[in-house]
Structures are given as structure tokens and as C-alpha cells.
Scaffold this motif. Structure first.
Motif, PDB file in Angstrom:
ATOM      1  N   THR A  60       0.856  -1.184   0.000  1.00  0.00           N
ATOM      2  CA  THR A  60       0.000   0.000   0.000  1.00  0.00           C
ATOM      3  C   THR A  60       0.891   1.232   0.000  1.00  0.00           C
ATOM      4  O   THR A  60       2.113   1.130   0.122  1.00  0.00           O
ATOM      5  CB  THR A  60      -0.914   0.033   1.242  1.00  0.00           C
ATOM      6  OG1 THR A  60      -0.118   0.326   2.400  1.00  0.00           O
ATOM      7  CG2 THR A  60      -1.652  -1.282   1.431  1.00  0.00           C
ATOM      8  N   SER A  61       0.269   2.373  -0.093  1.00  0.00           N
ATOM      9  CA  SER A  61       1.039   3.613  -0.051  1.00  0.00           C
ATOM     10  C   SER A  61       1.693   3.824   1.315  1.00  0.00           C
ATOM     11  O   SER A  61       2.654   4.566   1.429  1.00  0.00           O
ATOM     12  CB  SER A  61       0.150   4.798  -0.394  1.00  0.00           C
ATOM     13  OG  SER A  61      -0.939   4.865   0.499  1.00  0.00           O
ATOM     14  N   LYS A 104     -10.378   0.734  -0.891  1.00  0.00           N
ATOM     15  CA  LYS A 104      -9.481  -0.402  -1.026  1.00  0.00           C
ATOM     16  C   LYS A 104      -8.478  -0.237  -2.163  1.00  0.00           C
ATOM     17  O   LYS A 104      -7.304  -0.562  -2.006  1.00  0.00           O
ATOM     18  CB  LYS A 104     -10.278  -1.690  -1.236  1.00  0.00           C
ATOM     19  CG  LYS A 104     -11.119  -2.069  -0.025  1.00  0.00           C
ATOM     20  CD  LYS A 104     -11.895  -3.333  -0.257  1.00  0.00           C
ATOM     21  CE  LYS A 104     -10.962  -4.522  -0.257  1.00  0.00           C
ATOM     22  NZ  LYS A 104     -11.671  -5.801  -0.386  1.00  0.00           N
ATOM     23  N   ASP A 105      -8.960   0.242  -3.324  1.00  0.00           N
ATOM     24  CA  ASP A 105      -8.067   0.257  -4.476  1.00  0.00           C
ATOM     25  C   ASP A 105      -8.504   1.269  -5.516  1.00  0.00           C
ATOM     26  O   ASP A 105      -9.525   1.937  -5.366  1.00  0.00           O
ATOM     27  CB  ASP A 105      -7.979  -1.140  -5.112  1.00  0.00           C
ATOM     28  CG  ASP A 105      -9.339  -1.690  -5.533  1.00  0.00           C
ATOM     29  OD1 ASP A 105     -10.221  -0.905  -5.902  1.00  0.00           O
ATOM     30  OD2 ASP A 105      -9.515  -2.919  -5.496  1.00  0.00           O
ATOM     31  N   SER A 119      -3.552  -1.202  -5.002  1.00  0.00           N
ATOM     32  CA  SER A 119      -4.086  -1.124  -3.649  1.00  0.00           C
ATOM     33  C   SER A 119      -3.850   0.272  -3.086  1.00  0.00           C
ATOM     34  O   SER A 119      -2.780   0.842  -3.251  1.00  0.00           O
ATOM     35  CB  SER A 119      -3.389  -2.166  -2.777  1.00  0.00           C
ATOM     36  OG  SER A 119      -3.818  -2.051  -1.456  1.00  0.00           O
ATOM     37  N   ILE A 120      -4.871   0.818  -2.424  1.00  0.00           N
ATOM     38  CA  ILE A 120      -4.730   2.104  -1.732  1.00  0.00           C
ATOM     39  C   ILE A 120      -4.879   1.885  -0.228  1.00  0.00           C
ATOM     40  O   ILE A 120      -4.056   2.310   0.552  1.00  0.00           O
ATOM     41  CB  ILE A 120      -5.763   3.137  -2.228  1.00  0.00           C
ATOM     42  CG1 ILE A 120      -5.545   3.446  -3.706  1.00  0.00           C
ATOM     43  CG2 ILE A 120      -5.646   4.426  -1.415  1.00  0.00           C
ATOM     44  CD1 ILE A 120      -6.539   4.429  -4.278  1.00  0.00           C
ATOM     45  N   MET A 121      -5.979   1.249   0.181  1.00  0.00           N
ATOM     46  CA  MET A 121      -6.235   0.901   1.579  1.00  0.00           C
ATOM     47  C   MET A 121      -6.110   2.106   2.517  1.00  0.00           C
ATOM     48  O   MET A 121      -5.301   2.123   3.436  1.00  0.00           O
ATOM     49  CB  MET A 121      -5.315  -0.232   2.033  1.00  0.00           C
ATOM     50  CG  MET A 121      -5.449  -1.509   1.214  1.00  0.00           C
ATOM     51  SD  MET A 121      -7.094  -2.217   1.199  1.00  0.00           S
ATOM     52  CE  MET A 121      -7.100  -3.032   2.792  1.00  0.00           C
TER      53      MET A 121
END
Length: 179
Positions: A60-61, A104-105, A119-121
Motif C-alpha cells: 500500500t502507499s 481499497k483500491d 491497492s490504496i487501503m
């Protein structure tokens, strides 16, 4: 562990799994590298090997997470189609997390590669700020820039009403892609 002593191969990958499984926060490649006294690139290679063994690790970021496939409690998911300028990304994500959603994305349909998903989450403003900061620090582009702003998000919430509210808020803000 003695400071400066490298943790080698399989022992390191076992520890990486343990650290990810027990962490409540994402762990960055740099953090994992520091803990095991190796370079970040070694960690990137380890994560690739673990993913090849079907370990549910996502990048993720904010860092790496061991992803439990089920959502907490009885959460509901929906895909929403959006369109906006890159400089409006933080506003869009904050709008969603302020409603209590998990983003989520992001997905796009690339003309050569087909569907691309990242994916970001993110579920709160702090995580959104970290995501946007990381984009700027690395001079990366948002996936949506490859499709003139058009993209999908998978969003999750505790109830369907919140998902409906999110769509309405996106439409009111001019971010929802409508026919």
C-alpha cells in the motif's frame, strides 16, 4: 539480534511474515530493511518471493500489510466509477473516508495492459495525506492520469446506506462518472 548483523534468507522471510502478521500498521520496506539489517531492495525481493508462495501480502502507499481476505464484521463493498483531475484526488479520497469508508483500491482500463489495479487501503485523513505525500515525493503519477481521470474504486462500509451516501456525495462533488 546483534546490531549490524544481517538476518539471512529464509530466516529473514519468516521474520518478515511474523512482523507483518502481528503489526496493526503497514510496515515500510525501509522499516523491514532496518529490522533485518539488509537493503530495502533485498526486502522488495523477499516480498516478491513470499507473494510467489501465495502469502497474502499487499503493498500500500503506507507500506506492506499481511492481508486477511475477509472484511471486518459484516462489511459491504461496491465499485464506483469516478472522473476527476489529479489535483482533486485528495479531496475525493477525503470525501470517502470522512463517511467512514475504506477505499481499497483504484482500477483503470489501460489500452495495452487491460485492467490495472493498485491497492490504496486508506480509511482516514492521515492515511490519505500519507498516500498523496508519497505520490508527490516519488514524482509518481496517479493511475487515473493514464485514462484522463477515469477510474474505479472499490469502497467498503459497514452498511449499504453508507455506500449509497458515498455515491451521492461523489455525484454532488462532480466526481462520479455518470452515463
Amino acid at each position: 539480534m546483534t546490531p549490524g548483523k544481517k538476518i539471512l534468507g529464509e530466516e529473514r522471510r519468516t521474520l518478515i511474515l511474523e512482523w507483518l502478521q502481528t503489526s496493526k500498521e503497514p510496515l515500510t520496506g525501509s522499516e523491514l530493511a532496518s529490522r533485518s539489517n539488509v537493503s530495502r531492495q533485498v526486502i522488495v525481493n523477499d516480498i516478491t518471493l513470499l507473494k510467489a508462495r501465495n502469502e497474502p501480502i499487499i503493498a500500500t502507499s503506507q507500506g506492506y500489510c499481511y492481508f486477511a481476505p475477509s472484511l471486518p464484521e459484516q462489511w459491504f463493498e461496491r465499485s464506483v466509477a469516478c472522473n476527476h483531475k489529479p489535483e482533486e484526488t485528495e479531496e475525493e479520497l477525503n470525501l470517502l473516508v470522512d463517511l467512514g469508508l475504506l477505499v481499497k483500491d483504484v482500477k483503470i482500463e489501460h489500452p495495452v495492459y487491460g485492467d490495472l489495479t493498485a491497492s490504496i487501503m486508506v480509511s482516514n485523513r492521515k492515511e490519505v495525506a500519507q498516500f498523496v505525500k508519497r505520490i508527490h515525493e516519488t514524482n509518481a503519477t496517479y493511475l487515473s492520469q493514464l485514462t484522463n481521470g477515469v477510474h474505479l474504486h472499490t469502497i467498503a462500509a459497514k452498511n449499504k446506506q453508507t455506500l449509497d451516501e458515498a455515491e451521492a456525495a461523489l455525484q454532488e462533488a462532480g466526481f462520479l462518472l455518470v452515463e
